[in-house]
Design a protein around this motif. Structure first.
Motif, mmCIF file in Angstrom:
data_model
loop_
_atom_site.group_PDB
_atom_site.id
_atom_site.type_symbol
_atom_site.label_atom_id
_atom_site.label_comp_id
_atom_site.label_asym_id
_atom_site.label_seq_id
_atom_site.Cartn_x
_atom_site.Cartn_y
_atom_site.Cartn_z
ATOM 1 N N LEU A 54 0.839 -1.197 0.000
ATOM 2 C CA LEU A 54 0.000 0.000 0.000
ATOM 3 C C LEU A 54 0.879 1.255 0.000
ATOM 4 N N LEU A 55 1.885 1.281 0.860
ATOM 5 C CA LEU A 55 2.776 2.441 0.927
ATOM 6 C C LEU A 55 3.509 2.633 -0.400
ATOM 7 N N ALA A 56 3.969 1.551 -1.001
ATOM 8 C CA ALA A 56 4.649 1.653 -2.297
ATOM 9 C C ALA A 56 3.725 2.249 -3.355
ATOM 10 N N ALA A 57 2.471 1.856 -3.353
ATOM 11 C CA ALA A 57 1.502 2.397 -4.315
ATOM 12 C C ALA A 57 1.226 3.878 -4.038
ATOM 13 N N ILE A 58 1.132 4.246 -2.776
ATOM 14 C CA ILE A 58 0.918 5.648 -2.414
ATOM 15 C C ILE A 58 2.108 6.485 -2.871
ATOM 16 N N LEU A 59 3.310 5.993 -2.619
ATOM 17 C CA LEU A 59 4.519 6.709 -3.043
ATOM 18 C C LEU A 59 4.573 6.828 -4.564
ATOM 19 N N GLU A 60 4.178 5.772 -5.250
ATOM 20 C CA GLU A 60 4.163 5.816 -6.721
ATOM 21 C C GLU A 60 3.178 6.876 -7.214
ATOM 22 N N ASN A 61 2.043 7.014 -6.544
ATOM 23 C CA ASN A 61 1.085 8.076 -6.900
ATOM 24 C C ASN A 61 1.715 9.451 -6.737
ATOM 25 N N TYR A 62 2.436 9.641 -5.638
ATOM 26 C CA TYR A 62 3.123 10.917 -5.423
ATOM 27 C C TYR A 62 4.151 11.168 -6.522
ATOM 28 N N ILE A 63 4.902 10.154 -6.856
ATOM 29 C CA ILE A 63 5.911 10.289 -7.915
ATOM 30 C C ILE A 63 5.247 10.705 -9.219
ATOM 31 N N GLU A 65 2.392 12.245 -9.590
ATOM 32 C CA GLU A 65 1.898 13.619 -9.447
ATOM 33 C C GLU A 65 3.018 14.623 -9.699
ATOM 34 N N TYR A 66 4.187 14.357 -9.131
ATOM 35 C CA TYR A 66 5.317 15.278 -9.313
ATOM 36 C C TYR A 66 5.861 15.229 -10.734
ATOM 37 N N VAL A 67 5.849 14.068 -11.362
ATOM 38 C CA VAL A 67 6.267 13.972 -12.762
ATOM 39 C C VAL A 67 5.332 14.822 -13.625
ATOM 40 N N ALA A 68 4.030 14.721 -13.388
ATOM 41 C CA ALA A 68 3.055 15.517 -14.140
ATOM 42 C C ALA A 68 3.249 17.006 -13.851
ATOM 43 N N MET A 69 3.474 17.348 -12.595
ATOM 44 C CA MET A 69 3.712 18.743 -12.223
ATOM 45 C C MET A 69 4.965 19.265 -12.926
ATOM 46 N N ASN A 70 6.001 18.463 -12.962
ATOM 47 C CA ASN A 70 7.252 18.847 -13.618
ATOM 48 C C ASN A 70 7.023 19.137 -15.104
ATOM 49 N N LYS A 71 6.250 18.285 -15.754
ATOM 50 C CA LYS A 71 5.950 18.504 -17.176
ATOM 51 C C LYS A 71 5.181 19.799 -17.374
ATOM 52 N N GLN A 72 4.221 20.064 -16.499
ATOM 53 C CA GLN A 72 3.433 21.298 -16.604
ATOM 54 C C GLN A 72 4.305 22.528 -16.385
ATOM 55 N N LEU A 73 5.217 22.447 -15.419
ATOM 56 C CA LEU A 73 6.086 23.585 -15.132
ATOM 57 C C LEU A 73 7.043 23.875 -16.290
ATOM 58 N N ILE A 121 10.865 5.875 -1.718
ATOM 59 C CA ILE A 121 11.023 7.107 -0.948
ATOM 60 C C ILE A 121 12.201 7.903 -1.504
ATOM 61 N N GLY A 122 13.304 7.217 -1.759
ATOM 62 C CA GLY A 122 14.472 7.875 -2.335
ATOM 63 C C GLY A 122 14.179 8.487 -3.690
ATOM 64 N N GLU A 123 13.426 7.775 -4.503
ATOM 65 C CA GLU A 123 13.042 8.267 -5.827
ATOM 66 C C GLU A 123 12.194 9.529 -5.719
ATOM 67 N N LEU A 124 11.249 9.518 -4.782
ATOM 68 C CA LEU A 124 10.388 10.685 -4.584
ATOM 69 C C LEU A 124 11.205 11.885 -4.110
ATOM 70 N N ILE A 125 12.069 11.679 -3.130
ATOM 71 C CA ILE A 125 12.896 12.773 -2.610
ATOM 72 C C ILE A 125 13.773 13.342 -3.720
ATOM 73 N N GLU A 126 14.412 12.472 -4.460
ATOM 74 C CA GLU A 126 15.290 12.914 -5.548
ATOM 75 C C GLU A 126 14.525 13.732 -6.582
ATOM 76 N N LEU A 127 13.341 13.291 -6.917
ATOM 77 C CA LEU A 127 12.515 13.998 -7.901
ATOM 78 C C LEU A 127 12.134 15.393 -7.410
ATOM 79 N N VAL A 128 11.644 15.483 -6.190
ATOM 80 C CA VAL A 128 11.188 16.765 -5.650
ATOM 81 C C VAL A 128 12.367 17.732 -5.502
ATOM 82 N N VAL A 129 13.457 17.255 -4.929
ATOM 83 C CA VAL A 129 14.616 18.134 -4.736
ATOM 84 C C VAL A 129 15.150 18.603 -6.084
ATOM 85 N N SER A 130 15.189 17.719 -7.070
ATOM 86 C CA SER A 130 15.702 18.129 -8.386
ATOM 87 C C SER A 130 14.785 19.156 -9.049
#
Length: 190
Positions: A54-63, A65-73, A121-130
């Motif tokens: 469940l946590l892995a799926a939640i984290l994947e959703n966040y990832i 969301e941020y990938v989509a946000m990155n494309k929009q930005l 978690i590492g993937e999400l952090i790396e994405l957001v910080v980048s």
């Protein structure tokens, strides 16, 4: 999977995400989810074998969301400051609903998590910080931001201060978070 199962799976994800942001990963169980959905635990396990799934799926959703946000930005005409404000707004919304960010909510449980979840978690952090780092570099290049340390370091300072501010707001109220948020923005304009 039928539409009902897809809807149920999405509801489980939504409820699980809310429980993690409110109480932390180890502070809820599938019984909490099944009670809210008025179903048996086995139905939750049908969609997610264990909490780590469940946590892995939640984290994947966040990832995603941020990938989509990155494309929009990337295609937006927003200034670097406006882009940064979009990141900050995500944390401000957490304060408004008395939640903490997903990274902050699982940080205390990190050592007990399976390696696959730690990687997410590492993937999400790396994405957001980048993304924040890229925004800072853009703002520095066009004269919107002034800072002396590397953009990566400044991005880490911004993200960790926002996450800590959200947690602090649960104890001391929104005013302290607002002081932190304003100071972070002000530091970039000096």
């Amino acid at each position: 999977m039928t539409a009902r199962n897809t809807d149920t799976k999405q509801e489980i994800l939504r409820i699980g995400q809310n429980l993690i942001k409110l109480y932390g990963y180890n502070a809820f169980s599938y019984a909490d989810i099944s009670k809210e959905l008025n179903m048996k635990n086995a139905a939750v396990h049908y969609h997610f074998r264990g909490k780590e799934d469940l946590l892995a799926a939640i984290l994947e959703n966040y990832i995603q969301e941020y990938v989509a946000m990155n494309k929009q930005l990337q295609v937006s005409a927003l200034s670097a400051m406006q882009k940064l404000e979009l990141f900050i707004e995500r944390y401000s919304m957490l304060v408004d609903c008395n939640c903490i960010c997903i990274i902050g909510s699982v940080a205390s449980d990190y050592n007990t998590l399976p390696e696959s979840v730690k990687q997410k978690i590492g993937e999400l952090i790396e994405l957001v910080v980048s993304m924040v780092e890229k925004t800072l570099k853009e703002g520095q290049k066009n004269g919107e931001f002034t800072f002396s340390e590397p953009a990566h370091t400044r991005a880490l300072l911004i993200m960790t201060n926002l996450a800590a501010g959200v947690q602090l707001a649960r104890i001391s109220g929104k005013k302290d978070y607002e002081f932190i948020r304003r100071a972070l923005v002000k530091q970039l304009k000096q």
